[in-house]
Motif scaffolding. Structure first.
Motif, PDB file in Angstrom:
ATOM      1  N   LYS A 246      -9.111   9.482  10.950  1.00  0.00           N
ATOM      2  CA  LYS A 246      -7.605   8.610  10.094  1.00  0.00           C
ATOM      3  C   LYS A 246      -8.239   7.080   9.643  1.00  0.00           C
ATOM      4  O   LYS A 246      -9.052   6.410  10.146  1.00  0.00           O
ATOM      5  N   ILE A 247      -7.092   7.023   9.025  1.00  0.00           N
ATOM      6  CA  ILE A 247      -6.596   5.621   8.225  1.00  0.00           C
ATOM      7  C   ILE A 247      -5.901   4.771   9.403  1.00  0.00           C
ATOM      8  O   ILE A 247      -5.076   5.526   9.862  1.00  0.00           O
ATOM      9  N   CYS A 248      -5.742   3.229   8.625  1.00  0.00           N
ATOM     10  CA  CYS A 248      -4.629   2.860   8.933  1.00  0.00           C
ATOM     11  C   CYS A 248      -3.739   2.914   8.282  1.00  0.00           C
ATOM     12  O   CYS A 248      -3.643   2.717   7.596  1.00  0.00           O
ATOM     13  N   SER A 249      -2.690   3.256   9.097  1.00  0.00           N
ATOM     14  CA  SER A 249      -1.465   3.820   8.474  1.00  0.00           C
ATOM     15  C   SER A 249      -1.321   2.482   7.409  1.00  0.00           C
ATOM     16  O   SER A 249       0.277   2.975   6.134  1.00  0.00           O
ATOM     17  N   PHE A 250      -1.053   1.341   7.468  1.00  0.00           N
ATOM     18  CA  PHE A 250      -0.634   0.352   6.945  1.00  0.00           C
ATOM     19  C   PHE A 250      -1.747   0.009   5.986  1.00  0.00           C
ATOM     20  O   PHE A 250      -1.391  -0.964   4.761  1.00  0.00           O
ATOM     21  N   CYS A 251      -2.512  -0.515   6.292  1.00  0.00           N
ATOM     22  CA  CYS A 251      -3.798  -0.739   5.046  1.00  0.00           C
ATOM     23  C   CYS A 251      -5.194   0.050   4.375  1.00  0.00           C
ATOM     24  O   CYS A 251      -5.934  -0.085   3.303  1.00  0.00           O
TER      25      CYS A 251
END
Length: 126
Positions: free
Chosen positions: A7-12
């Motif tokens: 997963k990735i950070c939804s913000f950065c």
């Protein structure tokens, strides 16, 4: 199975790793760095006033907005994948396609067409 792996950070948009821990739920994931940045803004009156009512894209050049688009799409795809994982979890719990469809405000068939995995759960009943 619902997981944070890959997963990735939804913000950065940074991918989670051993060094960048992600925390989240309901699809959105946030890294500790973004949490710290947000905490600094929330607890500093001047930074909070600066951020209030401002959206990042308002100060970005066209090139920066274009460069951010892949991150936006990756986050959207991550949320779509999370929805599929969630429906898989419901199906493992023997929740019917009819109930899933009803919850989403669509027919059983529409829910099945959107969420049934190819080679996976193909049952239209239950």
């Amino acid at each position: 199975m619902v997981t944070r792996h890959g997963k990735i950070c939804s913000f950065c948009g940074e991918p989670g790793s051993k060094d960048l821990q992600l925390i989240g739920g309901l699809g959105a994931q946030v890294c500790v760095t973004c949490i710290d940045d947000f905490h600094a803004i929330v607890h500093d009156e001047e930074k909070r006033a600066e951020a209030k009512g401002t959206f990042p894209w308002e100060t970005m050049s066209d090139a920066e907005v274009l460069a951010t688009l892949p991150q936006i799409m990756a986050s959207a795809e991550q949320n779509t994948a999370f929805a599929h994982e969630w429906v898989d979890l419901l199906r493992e719990r023997n929740i019917s396609w009819a109930e899933i469809g009803r919850t989403l405000g669509v027919s059983r068939q529409a829910a099945w067409e959107r969420f049934a995995r190819k080679g996976g759960d193909k049952s239209e009943s239950a």
